[in-house]
Design a protein around this motif. Sequence first.
Motif, PDB file in Angstrom:
ATOM      1  N   ALA A 147       8.548  -5.484  -3.231  1.00 36.18           N
ATOM      2  CA  ALA A 147       7.672  -6.532  -3.774  1.00 36.18           C
ATOM      3  C   ALA A 147       6.205  -6.175  -3.579  1.00 36.18           C
ATOM      4  O   ALA A 147       5.373  -6.382  -4.474  1.00 36.18           O
ATOM      5  N   ARG A 148       5.896  -5.612  -2.425  1.00 36.76           N
ATOM      6  CA  ARG A 148       4.508  -5.210  -2.145  1.00 36.76           C
ATOM      7  C   ARG A 148       4.063  -4.094  -3.098  1.00 36.76           C
ATOM      8  O   ARG A 148       2.952  -4.132  -3.650  1.00 36.76           O
ATOM      9  N   ALA A 149       4.930  -3.131  -3.296  1.00 36.62           N
ATOM     10  CA  ALA A 149       4.587  -2.016  -4.182  1.00 36.62           C
ATOM     11  C   ALA A 149       4.422  -2.486  -5.624  1.00 36.62           C
ATOM     12  O   ALA A 149       3.530  -2.024  -6.345  1.00 36.62           O
ATOM     13  N   ALA A 150       5.268  -3.407  -6.058  1.00 33.55           N
ATOM     14  CA  ALA A 150       5.174  -3.910  -7.425  1.00 33.55           C
ATOM     15  C   ALA A 150       3.892  -4.711  -7.635  1.00 33.55           C
ATOM     16  O   ALA A 150       3.280  -4.646  -8.705  1.00 33.55           O
ATOM     17  N   PHE A 151       3.485  -5.445  -6.611  1.00 30.31           N
ATOM     18  CA  PHE A 151       2.252  -6.218  -6.759  1.00 30.31           C
ATOM     19  C   PHE A 151       1.026  -5.305  -6.727  1.00 30.31           C
ATOM     20  O   PHE A 151       0.113  -5.450  -7.546  1.00 30.31           O
ATOM     21  N   ASP A 152       1.015  -4.385  -5.784  1.00 30.86           N
ATOM     22  CA  ASP A 152      -0.163  -3.532  -5.602  1.00 30.86           C
ATOM     23  C   ASP A 152      -0.252  -2.400  -6.620  1.00 30.86           C
ATOM     24  O   ASP A 152      -1.360  -1.921  -6.913  1.00 30.86           O
ATOM     25  N   GLY A 153       0.880  -1.970  -7.151  1.00 31.08           N
ATOM     26  CA  GLY A 153       0.877  -0.744  -7.941  1.00 31.08           C
ATOM     27  C   GLY A 153       1.194  -0.886  -9.409  1.00 31.08           C
ATOM     28  O   GLY A 153       1.346   0.120 -10.108  1.00 31.08           O
ATOM     29  N   THR A 154       1.310  -2.118  -9.918  1.00 26.87           N
ATOM     30  CA  THR A 154       1.591  -2.309 -11.342  1.00 26.87           C
ATOM     31  C   THR A 154       0.574  -3.290 -11.928  1.00 26.87           C
ATOM     32  O   THR A 154      -0.222  -3.891 -11.211  1.00 26.87           O
ATOM     33  N   ASP A 155       0.649  -3.485 -13.245  1.00 25.50           N
ATOM     34  CA  ASP A 155      -0.230  -4.419 -13.943  1.00 25.50           C
ATOM     35  C   ASP A 155       0.367  -5.821 -14.046  1.00 25.50           C
ATOM     36  O   ASP A 155      -0.146  -6.665 -14.789  1.00 25.50           O
ATOM     37  N   TRP A 156       1.439  -6.082 -13.321  1.00 24.23           N
ATOM     38  CA  TRP A 156       2.118  -7.381 -13.404  1.00 24.23           C
ATOM     39  C   TRP A 156       1.146  -8.542 -13.210  1.00 24.23           C
ATOM     40  O   TRP A 156       1.150  -9.511 -13.982  1.00 24.23           O
ATOM     41  N   ALA A 157       0.292  -8.465 -12.198  1.00 23.44           N
ATOM     42  CA  ALA A 157      -0.602  -9.582 -11.871  1.00 23.44           C
ATOM     43  C   ALA A 157      -1.684  -9.800 -12.921  1.00 23.44           C
ATOM     44  O   ALA A 157      -2.289 -10.876 -12.972  1.00 23.44           O
ATOM     45  N   ALA A 158      -1.932  -8.801 -13.764  1.00 19.25           N
ATOM     46  CA  ALA A 158      -3.051  -8.866 -14.711  1.00 19.25           C
ATOM     47  C   ALA A 158      -2.636  -9.220 -16.133  1.00 19.25           C
ATOM     48  O   ALA A 158      -3.489  -9.278 -17.019  1.00 19.25           O
ATOM     49  N   ASP A 159      -1.354  -9.484 -16.367  1.00 25.81           N
ATOM     50  CA  ASP A 159      -0.882  -9.634 -17.745  1.00 25.81           C
ATOM     51  C   ASP A 159      -0.060 -10.917 -17.914  1.00 25.81           C
ATOM     52  O   ASP A 159       1.180 -10.888 -17.912  1.00 25.81           O
ATOM     53  N   PRO A 160      -0.714 -12.078 -18.068  1.00 22.43           N
ATOM     54  CA  PRO A 160       0.030 -13.337 -18.187  1.00 22.43           C
ATOM     55  C   PRO A 160       0.930 -13.393 -19.417  1.00 22.43           C
ATOM     56  O   PRO A 160       1.986 -14.038 -19.374  1.00 22.43           O
ATOM     57  N   ALA A 161       0.547 -12.750 -20.504  1.00 23.48           N
ATOM     58  CA  ALA A 161       1.385 -12.770 -21.703  1.00 23.48           C
ATOM     59  C   ALA A 161       2.709 -12.053 -21.452  1.00 23.48           C
ATOM     60  O   ALA A 161       3.782 -12.517 -21.882  1.00 23.48           O
ATOM     61  N   PHE A 162       2.669 -10.933 -20.747  1.00 21.24           N
ATOM     62  CA  PHE A 162       3.889 -10.202 -20.407  1.00 21.24           C
ATOM     63  C   PHE A 162       4.748 -11.024 -19.454  1.00 21.24           C
ATOM     64  O   PHE A 162       5.976 -11.100 -19.608  1.00 21.24           O
ATOM     65  N   ARG A 163       4.108 -11.682 -18.503  1.00 24.94           N
ATOM     66  CA  ARG A 163       4.853 -12.509 -17.559  1.00 24.94           C
ATOM     67  C   ARG A 163       5.568 -13.646 -18.296  1.00 24.94           C
ATOM     68  O   ARG A 163       6.730 -13.956 -18.006  1.00 24.94           O
TER      69      ARG A 163
END
Length: 488
Positions: A54-70
Amino acid sequence: MPEVECEERMLIGGRLVPASGGGTFPDVNPATEERIGVAADATAADMDAAIGAARAAFDGTDWAADPAFRARCLRQLQQALAKHAEELRATIVAEAGAPVALTHGAQLDIPVEGLGWVADLAERYAWTTDLGVAEPYGIRSHRYLRREPVGVVGAITPWNFPMQINLAKVGPALAAGNTVVLKPAPDTPYTATLLGRLAAEETDLPPGVLNVVTSSRHEIGQLLAEDERVDMVSFTGSTATGRTVMRAGAGTIKKVFLELGGKSALLALDDADLKKAVGNAAFQITTHAGQGCAILTRLVLPRSRYEEGLEMLVETLRGWPYGDPTDPGNLMGPLISERQRERVRGHIATGLREGARLALGGGVPAHLPTGHYVEPTVLADVHPDATVAQEEIFGPVIAVLAHDGDDDAVRIANNSRYGLSGMVVSASDERARAVAHRVRTGTISVNGGLFYGADAPFGGYRQSGVGRESGVAGFEEYLEIKTIAETG
């Protein structure tokens, strides 16, 4: 009903895996007392791996920056849950003992529908707010607020409404841009592991964004609350365990959301339609065998009409249908375990010892020799300070008290360390509303209105919790606020 769907594996880092030590624990049907199957019994190493993913996914991907993808991923998850609704329904009935009728509401269908509301919110939410220009110390500054995800969220959930509460945490946390480690109760592992499997196989969620860790041991949840890589813990359960979670999170000063116990009161004013009040009370206390934190477990009747209301309640509950949770005609099934049944029976005995009158029930139903059932139970002449009027029982037991007017009814309702829910019944909406405004609870019903919904914040005052779940307020629990100032 369809066959119960089992998923023994956990979801860690995008992979469905057994426990690293090979351990399992049984998942038991509380209505039949038979084993449904087994679930992975996670080790500390498994929880460490899930937090790391979970830490790696938050720190190392664009997940947090892309509300449309979420939002797209959440809609995919919603579609997958709807597609597999019948299998999920059978599983929830089997492992939680939840009556199948309730799966068409709060146990499954409504929370799945609510994922769409959360996805829509992620797309329309105002992630930045312009505060305009100011000149502190003579420096011309343009200031604005930016809302950002908290980070890694540890979600610890109970067994009573497993899918509803899993989704109430996972949905908003993911929509806000966080990554999640979900630790479900050991009594209902499959509702969580099936959620994990659908997320892995039928959505575009990146590996590590959602992780599901099952364990028979509560110390595995403790590790989640204590770990410094976890930025927030979202917990639903008992107030006693909530204190433990709060202490565990204090070591790293992490954000803690708590949705805890309740001892909610239904206040019937002296002009109330007693049939309406008693009908609501009977429905509340038998729904899922009283295993809900917001259930109204104190019926407060006007003293001048006390015996009339009590007799009406007893007669209503005397013929109440309960038993096999697969029967659509039953809204009350078993308690979750024998341990819980003994706890409930112990509370009934305490009530009688402290002076309550047993008006109905109190024992194990003779017609249900198998399963963890307790009869619908009415305790009359209960003092406001009695244990059964103060402690959460989590069973089909209602305490009936008397009040001497609106002020006294409010005093009785507020005579509690909890403050989660309530109801006021009166011939006058205005009068009921005035009383409701004085009751110190996070949610309250006026003449039978329902507050439940994906858009409605839910939570309590005092020892019923910290923060709110659902609605915009619940979504914002999973956000931080950053104030930014630029010169010019």
